[in-house]
Design a protein around this motif. Structure first.
Motif, mmCIF file in Angstrom:
data_model
loop_
_atom_site.group_PDB
_atom_site.id
_atom_site.type_symbol
_atom_site.label_atom_id
_atom_site.label_comp_id
_atom_site.label_asym_id
_atom_site.label_seq_id
_atom_site.Cartn_x
_atom_site.Cartn_y
_atom_site.Cartn_z
ATOM 1 N N ALA A 114 0.970 -1.150 -0.139
ATOM 2 C CA ALA A 114 0.000 0.097 0.126
ATOM 3 C C ALA A 114 0.901 1.357 -0.092
ATOM 4 C CB ALA A 114 -0.806 0.156 1.257
ATOM 5 N N LEU A 115 0.467 2.275 -0.730
ATOM 6 C CA LEU A 115 1.242 3.410 -0.959
ATOM 7 C C LEU A 115 0.518 4.696 -0.968
ATOM 8 C CD1 LEU A 115 3.991 5.128 -1.436
ATOM 9 C CD2 LEU A 115 3.592 4.309 -3.911
ATOM 10 N N ASP A 116 0.662 5.568 0.265
ATOM 11 C CA ASP A 116 -0.011 7.018 0.377
ATOM 12 C C ASP A 116 0.809 7.940 0.079
ATOM 13 O OD1 ASP A 116 -2.141 5.241 1.035
ATOM 14 O OD2 ASP A 116 -2.536 6.343 2.878
ATOM 15 N N CYS A 117 0.620 8.774 -0.882
ATOM 16 C CA CYS A 117 1.482 10.251 -1.174
ATOM 17 C C CYS A 117 0.861 11.473 -0.802
ATOM 18 C CB CYS A 117 1.945 10.062 -2.535
ATOM 19 S SG CYS A 117 3.008 8.689 -3.238
ATOM 20 N N ASP A 118 1.484 12.095 0.107
ATOM 21 C CA ASP A 118 1.098 13.434 0.633
ATOM 22 C C ASP A 118 2.109 14.542 0.148
ATOM 23 O OD1 ASP A 118 -1.513 13.769 2.049
ATOM 24 O OD2 ASP A 118 -0.753 12.061 3.190
ATOM 25 N N ASN A 119 1.511 15.638 -0.823
ATOM 26 C CA ASN A 119 2.295 16.618 -1.182
ATOM 27 C C ASN A 119 1.977 17.849 -0.442
ATOM 28 O OD1 ASN A 119 3.817 15.273 -3.086
ATOM 29 N ND2 ASN A 119 3.261 16.526 -4.781
ATOM 30 N N PHE A 120 2.762 18.376 0.574
ATOM 31 C CA PHE A 120 2.454 19.591 1.400
ATOM 32 C C PHE A 120 2.580 20.685 0.455
ATOM 33 C CE2 PHE A 120 4.647 16.361 4.348
ATOM 34 C CZ PHE A 120 3.509 15.887 4.671
ATOM 35 N N GLU A 121 1.517 21.155 -0.133
ATOM 36 C CA GLU A 121 1.644 22.216 -1.313
ATOM 37 C C GLU A 121 2.084 23.416 -0.696
ATOM 38 O OE1 GLU A 121 0.118 21.715 -4.733
ATOM 39 O OE2 GLU A 121 1.142 20.151 -3.763
ATOM 40 N N SER A 122 2.949 24.153 -1.570
ATOM 41 C CA SER A 122 3.519 25.369 -0.894
ATOM 42 C C SER A 122 2.793 26.563 -1.389
ATOM 43 C CB SER A 122 4.993 25.585 -1.717
ATOM 44 O OG SER A 122 5.052 25.542 -2.884
ATOM 45 N N ILE A 123 1.833 26.485 -2.327
ATOM 46 C CA ILE A 123 0.876 27.534 -2.736
ATOM 47 C C ILE A 123 -0.857 27.455 -2.550
ATOM 48 C CG2 ILE A 123 2.627 28.330 -4.796
ATOM 49 C CD1 ILE A 123 0.734 26.750 -6.698
ATOM 50 N N HIS A 124 -0.730 26.396 -1.874
ATOM 51 C CA HIS A 124 -2.478 25.981 -1.352
ATOM 52 C C HIS A 124 -2.083 25.815 0.177
ATOM 53 C CE1 HIS A 124 -3.122 25.798 -5.561
ATOM 54 N NE2 HIS A 124 -2.384 24.650 -5.730
ATOM 55 N N ASN A 125 -3.328 25.918 0.718
ATOM 56 C CA ASN A 125 -3.482 25.567 2.129
ATOM 57 C C ASN A 125 -4.087 24.196 2.474
ATOM 58 O OD1 ASN A 125 -3.387 26.230 4.748
ATOM 59 N ND2 ASN A 125 -5.527 27.065 5.025
ATOM 60 N N HIS A 126 -3.778 23.399 1.386
ATOM 61 C CA HIS A 126 -4.031 22.191 1.596
ATOM 62 C C HIS A 126 -2.913 21.178 1.165
ATOM 63 C CE1 HIS A 126 -5.775 23.264 -2.320
ATOM 64 N NE2 HIS A 126 -5.087 22.105 -2.823
ATOM 65 N N SER A 127 -3.223 19.749 1.430
ATOM 66 C CA SER A 127 -2.061 18.823 0.595
ATOM 67 C C SER A 127 -2.778 18.428 -0.678
ATOM 68 C CB SER A 127 -1.693 17.890 1.487
ATOM 69 O OG SER A 127 -0.897 18.483 2.773
ATOM 70 N N ALA A 128 -1.848 18.036 -1.445
ATOM 71 C CA ALA A 128 -2.226 17.052 -2.721
ATOM 72 C C ALA A 128 -1.950 15.544 -2.280
ATOM 73 C CB ALA A 128 -1.438 17.568 -4.031
ATOM 74 N N TYR A 129 -3.126 14.709 -2.722
ATOM 75 C CA TYR A 129 -2.858 13.192 -2.141
ATOM 76 C C TYR A 129 -3.374 12.177 -3.087
ATOM 77 C CZ TYR A 129 -4.600 9.421 0.639
ATOM 78 O OH TYR A 129 -4.663 7.999 1.272
ATOM 79 N N ALA A 130 -2.564 11.064 -3.067
ATOM 80 C CA ALA A 130 -2.898 10.048 -3.886
ATOM 81 C C ALA A 130 -2.499 8.496 -3.051
ATOM 82 C CB ALA A 130 -2.162 9.988 -5.221
ATOM 83 N N SER A 131 -3.393 7.513 -3.371
ATOM 84 C CA SER A 131 -3.276 6.469 -2.589
ATOM 85 C C SER A 131 -3.548 5.165 -3.487
ATOM 86 C CB SER A 131 -4.039 6.373 -1.485
ATOM 87 O OG SER A 131 -4.232 5.125 -0.783
ATOM 88 N N HIS A 132 -2.924 4.191 -3.111
ATOM 89 C CA HIS A 132 -3.257 3.146 -4.271
ATOM 90 C C HIS A 132 -2.495 1.794 -3.236
ATOM 91 C CE1 HIS A 132 -3.337 0.237 -7.739
ATOM 92 N NE2 HIS A 132 -2.020 -0.189 -7.229
ATOM 93 N N GLU A 133 -3.333 0.456 -3.237
ATOM 94 C CA GLU A 133 -2.925 -0.832 -2.824
ATOM 95 C C GLU A 133 -3.059 -1.846 -3.565
ATOM 96 O OE1 GLU A 133 -4.962 -2.747 0.575
ATOM 97 O OE2 GLU A 133 -5.751 -0.612 1.048
ATOM 98 N N GLU A 134 -2.494 -2.849 -3.397
ATOM 99 C CA GLU A 134 -2.961 -4.043 -4.300
ATOM 100 C C GLU A 134 -2.080 -5.399 -3.754
ATOM 101 O OE1 GLU A 134 0.104 -4.365 -8.117
ATOM 102 O OE2 GLU A 134 -1.203 -2.602 -8.084
#
Length: 262
Positions: free
Chosen positions: A239-259
């Motif tokens: 399983a893999l979760d990726c969180d980008n702590f955005e520098s120009i937004h007040n939120h994170s960009a997120y993606a997730s996958h497991e198999e």
């Protein structure tokens, strides 16, 4: 003295997990070099409890763990811990979750200055009586990402940010789990650039330009990570979760996958 825990219970409810949580102990984790690294671990340790018994013996969890504070721990040793718990507590299943911070050597890309990168890790083990250990390794790996869209539309520069990927892997019974150092190194390669604890000016120039030449969305990092994990020999699930702590937004960009890997 009277053993109240072993007295009968008539409510007819078997408890799936009972034990201790947030037990903090020093442990020794085996390293790639063959020695060990001492860590401060946060441990959850449980067994199943049949419906016939009122309670389990909580002191025995700590007794089992204490003997391991001076011995290296990995998959084989976790199986021994869980087998002992099932035997001493007359349980059909046992589980242990060990969280710790592990330090990996890092060398700056140009100056070669040495530092250590702290990585949040966990070992997770579950066993049923007469069955092999089900082991999962987890690591949280930091990375740098640079936005392809920002690079494309800007006359100069592009926004970038630090991200963290949460990686969890399990291997089949015929293969040992990947080492922490190797899993961290593999996943670091999936970002736009690695993160280094110590950088001199020439190193900062290198990582800035490397990220600029290797722009990736969070979706790119996730997909590249999935491809990399699929190539590991003996892997059966990840399983893999990726969180980008955005520098120009007040939120994170997120993606997730497991198999499950066939």
């Amino acid at each position: 003295m009277k053993d109240v825990q072993n007295s009968a219970d008539t409510r007819g409810i078997a408890i799936q997990k009972v034990g201790i949580r947030d037990a903090h102990l020093p442990l020794l984790i085996k390293t790639k070099e063959g020695d060990y690294q001492q860590v401060l671990a946060n441990i959850s340790f449980t067994v199943s409890l049949p419906m016939e018994y009122k309670g389990t013996h909580m002191s025995r969890f700590q007794e089992i763990l204490n003997k391991w504070t001076r011995l290296p721990i990995a998959e084989v040793e976790m199986a021994d811990i869980l087998q002992e718990a099932m035997d001493k507590l007359q349980a059909e299943t046992a589980a242990i979750h060990i969280e710790f911070k592990y330090f990996v050597d890092r060398f700056a890309p140009v100056s070669k200055r040495k530092s250590v990168l702290d990585v949040d890790c966990f070992f997770d083990g579950v066993m049923e009586r007469e069955q092999p250990l089900q082991f999962t390794l987890g690591v949280k790996v930091p990375y740098t990402s640079l936005c392809p869209c920002s690079k494309e539309i800007s006359e100069y520069g592009a926004h970038n940010q630090r991200g963290v990927m949460d990686v969890r892997v399990s291997f089949d019974d015929e293969h040992e789990c990947i080492l922490i150092e190797d899993l961290v190194a593999l996943m670091e390669q999936q970002g736009s650039c690695q993160v280094y604890p110590l950088l001199k000016r020439e190193d900062e120039k290198f990582v800035t330009e490397k990220a600029y030449d290797n722009p990736k969305f969070v979706e790119d990092i996730l997909r590249d990570g999935v491809i990399a994990l699929r190539q590991l020999e003996g892997i059966k699930w990840f399983a893999l979760d990726c969180d980008n702590f955005e520098s120009i937004h007040n939120h994170s960009a997120y993606a997730s996958h497991e198999e499950f890997v066939e």
